[in-house]
Design a protein around this motif. Sequence first.
Motif, PDB file in Angstrom:
ATOM      1  N   TYR A 110       0.775  -1.091  -0.056  1.00  0.00           N
ATOM      2  CA  TYR A 110      -0.148  -0.064   0.080  1.00  0.00           C
ATOM      3  C   TYR A 110       0.619   1.268   0.133  1.00  0.00           C
ATOM      4  CZ  TYR A 110      -3.645   3.387   0.745  1.00  0.00           C
ATOM      5  OH  TYR A 110      -4.383   4.575   0.612  1.00  0.00           O
ATOM      6  N   LEU A 111       2.018   1.114   0.613  1.00  0.00           N
ATOM      7  CA  LEU A 111       2.759   2.383   0.584  1.00  0.00           C
ATOM      8  C   LEU A 111       3.296   2.656  -1.099  1.00  0.00           C
ATOM      9  CD1 LEU A 111       5.042   1.939   3.667  1.00  0.00           C
ATOM     10  CD2 LEU A 111       2.999   3.571   3.748  1.00  0.00           C
ATOM     11  N   ALA A 112       3.198   1.734  -1.790  1.00  0.00           N
ATOM     12  CA  ALA A 112       3.574   1.884  -3.135  1.00  0.00           C
ATOM     13  C   ALA A 112       2.369   3.010  -3.749  1.00  0.00           C
ATOM     14  CB  ALA A 112       3.768   0.528  -3.738  1.00  0.00           C
ATOM     15  N   ILE A 113       1.368   2.820  -3.246  1.00  0.00           N
ATOM     16  CA  ILE A 113       0.259   3.713  -3.634  1.00  0.00           C
ATOM     17  C   ILE A 113       0.107   4.923  -2.953  1.00  0.00           C
ATOM     18  CG2 ILE A 113      -2.271   3.937  -3.463  1.00  0.00           C
ATOM     19  CD1 ILE A 113      -1.488   1.729  -5.728  1.00  0.00           C
ATOM     20  N   ASN A 114       0.256   5.103  -1.543  1.00  0.00           N
ATOM     21  CA  ASN A 114       0.427   6.066  -0.974  1.00  0.00           C
ATOM     22  C   ASN A 114       1.316   6.117   0.203  1.00  0.00           C
ATOM     23  OD1 ASN A 114       0.043   8.544   0.499  1.00  0.00           O
ATOM     24  ND2 ASN A 114      -2.141   8.335   1.097  1.00  0.00           N
ATOM     25  N   ARG A 134      -6.672   5.175  -7.837  1.00  0.00           N
ATOM     26  CA  ARG A 134      -5.640   4.836  -9.144  1.00  0.00           C
ATOM     27  C   ARG A 134      -6.832   4.886 -10.133  1.00  0.00           C
ATOM     28  NH1 ARG A 134      -4.254   0.271 -11.484  1.00  0.00           N
ATOM     29  NH2 ARG A 134      -4.583  -0.994  -9.620  1.00  0.00           N
ATOM     30  N   HIS A 135      -6.357   5.799 -11.374  1.00  0.00           N
ATOM     31  CA  HIS A 135      -7.147   5.788 -12.470  1.00  0.00           C
ATOM     32  C   HIS A 135      -6.271   5.448 -13.513  1.00  0.00           C
ATOM     33  CE1 HIS A 135      -9.660   8.310 -15.469  1.00  0.00           C
ATOM     34  NE2 HIS A 135     -10.144   6.728 -15.358  1.00  0.00           N
ATOM     35  N   GLY A 136      -6.110   4.310 -14.004  1.00  0.00           N
ATOM     36  CA  GLY A 136      -5.040   4.062 -15.060  1.00  0.00           C
ATOM     37  C   GLY A 136      -3.833   3.930 -14.249  1.00  0.00           C
ATOM     38  N   ASP A 137      -2.918   4.872 -14.871  1.00  0.00           N
ATOM     39  CA  ASP A 137      -1.514   4.965 -14.437  1.00  0.00           C
ATOM     40  C   ASP A 137      -1.352   6.213 -13.466  1.00  0.00           C
ATOM     41  OD1 ASP A 137      -0.564   2.782 -15.501  1.00  0.00           O
ATOM     42  OD2 ASP A 137      -0.115   4.039 -17.410  1.00  0.00           O
ATOM     43  N   THR A 138      -2.465   6.863 -12.963  1.00  0.00           N
ATOM     44  CA  THR A 138      -2.465   8.164 -12.220  1.00  0.00           C
ATOM     45  C   THR A 138      -2.987   7.488 -10.928  1.00  0.00           C
ATOM     46  OG1 THR A 138      -2.832   9.376 -14.235  1.00  0.00           O
ATOM     47  CG2 THR A 138      -3.298  10.178 -12.135  1.00  0.00           C
ATOM     48  N   VAL A 139      -2.257   8.114  -9.854  1.00  0.00           N
ATOM     49  CA  VAL A 139      -2.458   7.773  -8.454  1.00  0.00           C
ATOM     50  C   VAL A 139      -2.749   9.288  -7.745  1.00  0.00           C
ATOM     51  CG1 VAL A 139      -1.968   7.012  -6.253  1.00  0.00           C
ATOM     52  CG2 VAL A 139      -1.553   5.714  -8.076  1.00  0.00           C
ATOM     53  N   ILE A 140      -4.050   9.367  -7.217  1.00  0.00           N
ATOM     54  CA  ILE A 140      -4.462  10.586  -6.582  1.00  0.00           C
ATOM     55  C   ILE A 140      -4.633  10.195  -4.972  1.00  0.00           C
ATOM     56  CG2 ILE A 140      -6.008  12.584  -6.519  1.00  0.00           C
ATOM     57  CD1 ILE A 140      -6.263  10.028  -9.180  1.00  0.00           C
ATOM     58  N   THR A 141      -4.056  10.956  -4.203  1.00  0.00           N
ATOM     59  CA  THR A 141      -4.539  10.920  -2.257  1.00  0.00           C
ATOM     60  C   THR A 141      -5.049  12.341  -2.348  1.00  0.00           C
ATOM     61  OG1 THR A 141      -1.973  11.798  -1.798  1.00  0.00           O
ATOM     62  CG2 THR A 141      -2.526   9.445  -2.491  1.00  0.00           C
ATOM     63  N   GLU A 142      -5.579  12.383  -0.938  1.00  0.00           N
ATOM     64  CA  GLU A 142      -6.016  13.595  -0.387  1.00  0.00           C
ATOM     65  C   GLU A 142      -7.431  13.866  -0.849  1.00  0.00           C
ATOM     66  OE1 GLU A 142      -4.121  14.184   2.045  1.00  0.00           O
ATOM     67  OE2 GLU A 142      -2.604  13.018   1.024  1.00  0.00           O
ATOM     68  N   CYS A 143      -8.359  14.041   0.111  1.00  0.00           N
ATOM     69  CA  CYS A 143      -9.812  13.934  -0.497  1.00  0.00           C
ATOM     70  C   CYS A 143     -10.302  15.118  -1.329  1.00  0.00           C
ATOM     71  CB  CYS A 143     -10.594  14.049   0.920  1.00  0.00           C
ATOM     72  SG  CYS A 143     -10.741  12.467   1.652  1.00  0.00           S
ATOM     73  N   ALA A 144      -9.701  15.980  -1.125  1.00  0.00           N
ATOM     74  CA  ALA A 144     -10.087  17.260  -1.949  1.00  0.00           C
ATOM     75  C   ALA A 144      -9.628  17.187  -3.199  1.00  0.00           C
ATOM     76  CB  ALA A 144      -9.594  18.644  -1.353  1.00  0.00           C
TER      77      ALA A 144
END
Length: 205
Positions: free
Chosen positions: A45-49, A58-68
């Motif tokens: 999971y640390l590889a994600i965040n 994760r949307h395709g190759d794009t990872v987004i964190t932080e709710c806003a």
Amino acid sequence: MPDELVFYTNPRSRGRIVRWMLEEVGTPYRTEIVDYGPAMKGPDYLAINPMGKVPAVRHGDTVITECAAICAYLADAFPEAGLAPPPGRRGSYYRWLFFAAGPVESAVLNHALGFDPEDDKQAMVGYGNFGTVMDTLEKALAGGGYIAGESFTAADLYLGSQVNWGLQFGTMEERPGFADYVARLTARDAFRRANDLDNAAVATE
């Protein structure tokens, strides 16, 4: 699937905000429940965040964190959902989305923890003081509509989540307009679906 949408969450987290956003978007997604403890702090999971926190998307190759940020990204990635104003009319939308992510969350959390900056230190924090944030929010919601115009947007979803939790847990003052605002937002079908999904996930723990 190169454009697969994967939602990493725990039903006892801020991931409930993103679940609601995903249900508003209406695009299929896959949910990965991440348990607190070793799983959330483990290498996979640390590889994600690298912060070891949920939610993340994760949307395709794009990872987004932080709710806003996730809410803003999803509103842009799926414009057909109508969760953001047209690009040339996003001033109020950005203003209140990030007001909720910055001053509101910081002021409410610090106040709940018993930290209220002294008068001579208020310039050092982004929100000044708790009372100013509550006054500003009360005034912004006084019209009885939505926060950034005539339509519901991701800014309402994020801000409404903050106000909803604040009223539920007693960390936010009950000001005129707050409860009515929350009632309007939580009556939405997408909110109810998201809430049911997360409550069902809690029940299976």
